[in-house]
Design a protein around this motif. Structure first.
Motif, PDB file in Angstrom:
ATOM      1  N   GLY A   1       0.944  -1.124  -0.057  1.00 23.25           N
ATOM      2  CA  GLY A   1       0.037  -0.022  -0.058  1.00 23.25           C
ATOM      3  C   GLY A   1       0.847   1.275   0.013  1.00 23.25           C
ATOM      4  N   SER A   2       0.247   2.284   0.699  1.00 27.71           N
ATOM      5  CA  SER A   2       1.074   3.553   0.534  1.00 27.71           C
ATOM      6  C   SER A   2       1.850   3.892   1.883  1.00 27.71           C
ATOM      7  CB  SER A   2       0.000   4.483   0.377  1.00 27.71           C
ATOM      8  OG  SER A   2      -1.216   4.432   0.958  1.00 27.71           O
TER       9      SER A   2
ATOM     10  N   PRO B   1      -9.105  -0.670  -3.801  1.00 26.71           N
ATOM     11  CA  PRO B   1      -7.963  -0.462  -4.995  1.00 26.71           C
ATOM     12  C   PRO B   1      -8.665  -0.285  -6.401  1.00 26.71           C
ATOM     13  CG  PRO B   1      -8.500  -2.897  -4.276  1.00 26.71           C
ATOM     14  CD  PRO B   1      -9.208  -1.809  -3.078  1.00 26.71           C
TER      15      PRO B   1
ATOM     16  N   GLY C   1      -3.348  -4.965   3.797  1.00 25.02           N
ATOM     17  CA  GLY C   1      -4.855  -5.343   4.285  1.00 25.02           C
ATOM     18  C   GLY C   1      -5.590  -5.798   3.052  1.00 25.02           C
TER      19      GLY C   1
ATOM     20  N   VAL D   1      -4.587  -4.397  -0.647  1.00 28.35           N
ATOM     21  CA  VAL D   1      -3.483  -4.745  -1.218  1.00 28.35           C
ATOM     22  C   VAL D   1      -3.817  -6.224  -1.760  1.00 28.35           C
ATOM     23  CG1 VAL D   1      -1.217  -5.577  -0.781  1.00 28.35           C
ATOM     24  CG2 VAL D   1      -2.182  -3.447   0.114  1.00 28.35           C
TER      25      VAL D   1
ATOM     26  N   THR E   1     -11.033  -8.199   5.909  1.00 26.08           N
ATOM     27  CA  THR E   1     -11.926  -8.788   4.968  1.00 26.08           C
ATOM     28  C   THR E   1     -12.068 -10.325   4.740  1.00 26.08           C
ATOM     29  OG1 THR E   1      -9.899  -8.657   3.754  1.00 26.08           O
ATOM     30  CG2 THR E   1     -11.196  -6.721   3.681  1.00 26.08           C
TER      31      THR E   1
ATOM     32  N   VAL F   1     -12.257  -7.434  -4.609  1.00 26.18           N
ATOM     33  CA  VAL F   1     -12.977  -6.567  -4.928  1.00 26.18           C
ATOM     34  C   VAL F   1     -12.211  -5.202  -5.585  1.00 26.18           C
ATOM     35  CG1 VAL F   1     -14.967  -4.914  -3.952  1.00 26.18           C
ATOM     36  CG2 VAL F   1     -14.352  -6.985  -2.980  1.00 26.18           C
TER      37      VAL F   1
ATOM     38  N   ASP G   1     -16.431  -4.910   9.444  1.00 21.22           N
ATOM     39  CA  ASP G   1     -16.685  -5.475   8.307  1.00 21.22           C
ATOM     40  C   ASP G   1     -16.846  -6.798   8.820  1.00 21.22           C
ATOM     41  OD1 ASP G   1     -16.594  -5.959   5.676  1.00 21.22           O
ATOM     42  OD2 ASP G   1     -14.272  -6.002   5.601  1.00 21.22           O
TER      43      ASP G   1
HETATM   44  O1  NZQ Z   1      -1.722   1.428   2.185  1.00 23.95           O
HETATM   45  P1  NZQ Z   1      -1.220   1.329   3.681  1.00 23.95           P
HETATM   46  O2  NZQ Z   1      -0.113   2.103   3.821  1.00 23.95           O
HETATM   47  O3  NZQ Z   1      -0.747  -0.158   3.748  1.00 23.95           O
HETATM   48  O4  NZQ Z   1      -2.420   1.690   4.957  1.00 23.95           O
HETATM   49  C1  NZQ Z   1      -3.335   0.884   4.985  1.00 23.95           C
HETATM   50  C2  NZQ Z   1      -4.570   1.675   4.504  1.00 23.95           C
HETATM   51  O5  NZQ Z   1      -4.532   2.960   4.440  1.00 23.95           O
HETATM   52  C3  NZQ Z   1      -3.771   0.846   6.362  1.00 23.95           C
HETATM   53  N1  NZQ Z   1      -3.101  -0.065   7.189  1.00 23.95           N
HETATM   54  C4  NZQ Z   1      -3.065  -1.577   6.971  1.00 23.95           C
HETATM   55  N2  NZQ Z   1      -2.375  -2.387   7.759  1.00 23.95           N
HETATM   56  C5  NZQ Z   1      -1.836  -1.423   8.173  1.00 23.95           C
HETATM   57  C6  NZQ Z   1      -2.168  -0.017   8.032  1.00 23.95           C
HETATM   58  N3  NZQ Z   1      -1.738   0.908   8.857  1.00 23.95           N
HETATM   59  C7  NZQ Z   1      -0.985   0.974   9.858  1.00 23.95           C
HETATM   60  N4  NZQ Z   1      -0.566  -0.319  10.195  1.00 23.95           N
HETATM   61  C8  NZQ Z   1      -1.119  -1.374   9.627  1.00 23.95           C
HETATM   62  N5  NZQ Z   1      -0.441  -2.749  10.075  1.00 23.95           N
HETATM   63  O6  NZQ Z   1      -5.101   0.793   6.475  1.00 23.95           O
HETATM   64  C9  NZQ Z   1      -5.829   1.421   5.358  1.00 23.95           C
HETATM   65  C10 NZQ Z   1      -7.017   0.475   4.943  1.00 23.95           C
HETATM   66  O7  NZQ Z   1      -6.325  -0.661   4.587  1.00 23.95           O
HETATM   67  P2  NZQ Z   1      -7.205  -1.598   3.529  1.00 23.95           P
HETATM   68  O8  NZQ Z   1      -6.557  -2.654   2.907  1.00 23.95           O
HETATM   69  O9  NZQ Z   1      -8.122  -0.701   2.415  1.00 23.95           O
HETATM   70  O10 NZQ Z   1      -8.300  -2.187   4.412  1.00 23.95           O
HETATM   71  P3  NZQ Z   1      -9.189  -3.490   4.298  1.00 23.95           P
HETATM   72  O11 NZQ Z   1      -8.423  -4.620   5.021  1.00 23.95           O
HETATM   73  O12 NZQ Z   1     -10.612  -3.149   5.154  1.00 23.95           O
HETATM   74  O13 NZQ Z   1      -9.594  -3.902   2.776  1.00 23.95           O
HETATM   75  C11 NZQ Z   1     -10.595  -3.022   2.287  1.00 23.95           C
HETATM   76  C12 NZQ Z   1     -10.768  -3.524   0.782  1.00 23.95           C
HETATM   77  O14 NZQ Z   1     -11.123  -4.899   0.929  1.00 23.95           O
HETATM   78  C13 NZQ Z   1     -12.638  -5.154  -0.061  1.00 23.95           C
HETATM   79  C14 NZQ Z   1     -13.329  -3.636   0.387  1.00 23.95           C
HETATM   80  O15 NZQ Z   1     -14.307  -3.455  -0.429  1.00 23.95           O
HETATM   81  C15 NZQ Z   1     -12.149  -2.568   0.064  1.00 23.95           C
HETATM   82  O16 NZQ Z   1     -11.773  -2.400  -1.068  1.00 23.95           O
HETATM   83  N6  NZQ Z   1     -13.380  -6.171   0.599  1.00 23.95           N
HETATM   84  C16 NZQ Z   1     -12.584  -7.380   0.187  1.00 23.95           C
HETATM   85  C17 NZQ Z   1     -13.169  -8.598   0.609  1.00 23.95           C
HETATM   86  C18 NZQ Z   1     -12.578  -9.891   0.117  1.00 23.95           C
HETATM   87  N7  NZQ Z   1     -11.737  -9.927  -0.653  1.00 23.95           N
HETATM   88  O17 NZQ Z   1     -13.138 -11.124   0.290  1.00 23.95           O
HETATM   89  C19 NZQ Z   1     -14.409  -8.588   1.164  1.00 23.95           C
HETATM   90  C20 NZQ Z   1     -14.937  -7.387   1.901  1.00 23.95           C
HETATM   91  O18 NZQ Z   1     -16.350  -7.688   2.082  1.00 23.95           O
HETATM   92  C21 NZQ Z   1     -14.575  -6.347   1.300  1.00 23.95           C
HETATM   93  O19 NZQ Z   1     -15.515  -5.870   0.051  1.00 23.95           O
END
Ligand code: NZQ
Ligand code: ZN
Length: 388
Positions: A38-39, A72, A97, A100, A142, A151, A194
């Motif tokens: 990620g970023s 993404p 997360g 990614v 997720t 997604v 979630d």
């Molecule tokens: O980008 P970085 O710098 O890594 O920062 C991330 C991001 O800003 C940050 N983060 C993650 N781990 C971290 C951290 N910051 C500090 N320390 C850590 N250890 O958290 C922020 C959010 O991350 P993201 O990956 O977007 O969150 P999440 O895991 O909730 O994922 C959301 C995405 O997954 C989809 C959602 O629609 C959304 O696009 N989904 C995927 C599913 C699946 N594959 O089965 C099902 C879900 O229902 C969902 O739809």
């Protein structure tokens, strides 16, 4: 209970310090890998340096795709596909997360497909093969670490769509709960919402005779409820972080907790339409929508909502009608989300009524959604109106 088959091929490596096994695990599958992240969070925490070092030690050549956006984007996925083709990448490692990991899965499937990878998200094509991928998870939310779903948002068209495929389950996922210590408060909350929402989508079902599955669902909900506030108070509480992480993985890993049950998934469909346009975090959108979906549909099967209220929230049923008990359980859900700091209205994100019709129309583009109650366009609009 319906007939079912269940397979989950992902090798889970759980526990503190397990990220040190990445070189050894990845080298089973590839020599030239694409590292997707990620970023910047993994650079700040030192996980990036550690991972790259271990991959090099294992004799693996590393190419990189940084800056995967939360929610993404297709354009970023296409960049990854180009790198894989140019560099002869044979394995993809996602460190981050759900966003990614989802991007990595789309790249893995897209590399081996001659057409546009978006075809997999619109149903125009079905995945028949994919590059192998592995993950190091850094955020409990997720379940992407142990399922075949991805997604992705086509930002140019404001469409957020998913695929699910047996070919895109990670070969392995490293789950070290200590890597989630640095997750900021809002993302810890979004992740918990979630996880609970994934359980709701499966638990609120019309399928009869599924007592074990229902108890699996209730136990995950209770475990999240017991642990999330501890993690918010003490971000480095090892037990709370471990429990949240395992809840996230168990809540959505190919349907283990709800085998033989018909699932709903309408609230996810509605939330995806909101984040496709407004780019809000997925969990935050669910916190707004889910309690309103519950209010809208609870009469379809009041006994499940009564069970939810009494078993999960401990609502005292004495002297109350089923409807009163059900509504108390729904209110307890709303109150809990609010107590941990989630938003409760679309207005909290500056979202008004102007695009409700477009969101409702897109949500039912392929037909009515949901199974607990089939939702047509006007139903989706009504739930969105309740959410304003
Ligand atoms: O980008 P970085 O710098 O890594 O920062 C991330 C991001 O800003 C940050 N983060 C993650 N781990 C971290 C951290 N910051 C500090 N320390 C850590 N250890 O958290 C922020 C959010 O991350 P993201 O990956 O977007 O969150 P999440 O895991 O909730 O994922 C959301 C995405 O997954 C989809 C959602 O629609 C959304 O696009 N989904 C995927 C599913 C699946 N594959 O089965 C099902 C879900 O229902 C969902 O739809
Ligand atoms: Zn979700």
């Amino acid at each position: 209970m319906n007939s079912f088959q269940f397979v989950n091929p992902t090798h889970i490596v759980f526990g503190e310090g397990t990220a040190s096994q990445v070189g050894q695990l990845a080298s089973k599958y590839g020599k030239t890998i694409l590292l997707v992240y990620g970023s910047g969070s993994i650079k700040k925490t030192g996980l990036y340096d550690k991972t790259v070092g271990l991959l090099h030690e294992a004799g693996i050549k590393v190419h990189e795709l940084p800056n995967i956006e939360p929610n993404p984007r297709l354009s970023t996925v296409n960049k990854g596909i180009d790198i894989c083709r140019t560099e002869g990448v044979d394995f993809i490692l996602a460190v981050g997360g759900g966003s990614v990991i989802d991007a990595a899965k789309a790249i893995a499937a897209g590399v081996l497909y001659e057409g546009d990878v978006w075809d997999f998200f619109t149903g125009k094509a079905v995945i028949g093969k994919a590059l192998p991928l592995g993950t190091i998870l850094t955020l409990a939310a997720t379940g992407s670490e142990m399922n075949g779903n991805s997604v992705i948002t086509n930002w140019e068209e404001n469409l957020k769509r998913a695929f699910g495929s047996p070919y895109t389950y990670p070969k392995f996922s490293i789950l070290d709960p200590t890597l989630t210590y640095t997750v900021p408060r809002n993302h810890t909350v979004n992740g918990a919402v979630d996880i609970m929402s994934h359980v709701f989508e499966q638990y609120f079902s019309l399928t009869e005779n599924t007592p074990l599955q229902e108890r699996f669902c209730e136990s995950i909900l209770q475990t999240v409820i017991e642990n999330v506030e501890i993690a918010l108070e003490q971000p480095e509480d090892a037990a709370a972080r471990a429990n949240l992480m395992w809840c996230g993985t168990m809540a959505l890993n190919g349907g283990l907790i709800s085998v033989g049950m018909t699932n709903d998934w309408a609230s996810h469909g509605i939330e995806h339409e909101v984040s496709a346009i407004y780019d809000i975090p997925h969990g935050a959108g669910l916190a707004v929508i889910f309690p309103n979906w519950m209010k809208y549909v609870h009469e379809e099967r009041i006994d499940r909502f009564v069970q939810f209220a009494t078993r999960v929230w401990g609502v005292n049923a004495e002297g109350k009608t089923d409807n009163e008990i059900a509504l108390e359980g729904i209110q307890a859900t709303r109150d809990f989300f609010t107590r941990i700091g989630a938003e409760s209205r679309l207005a909290d994100f500056g979202i008004g009524s102007d695009k409700l019709d477009r969101m409702a129309e897109e949500a039912v583009r392929y037909g009515a959604i949901g199974s607990f109650k089939r939702l047509e366009q006007q139903d989706v609009k009504a739930i969105l109106e309740l959410s304003l």
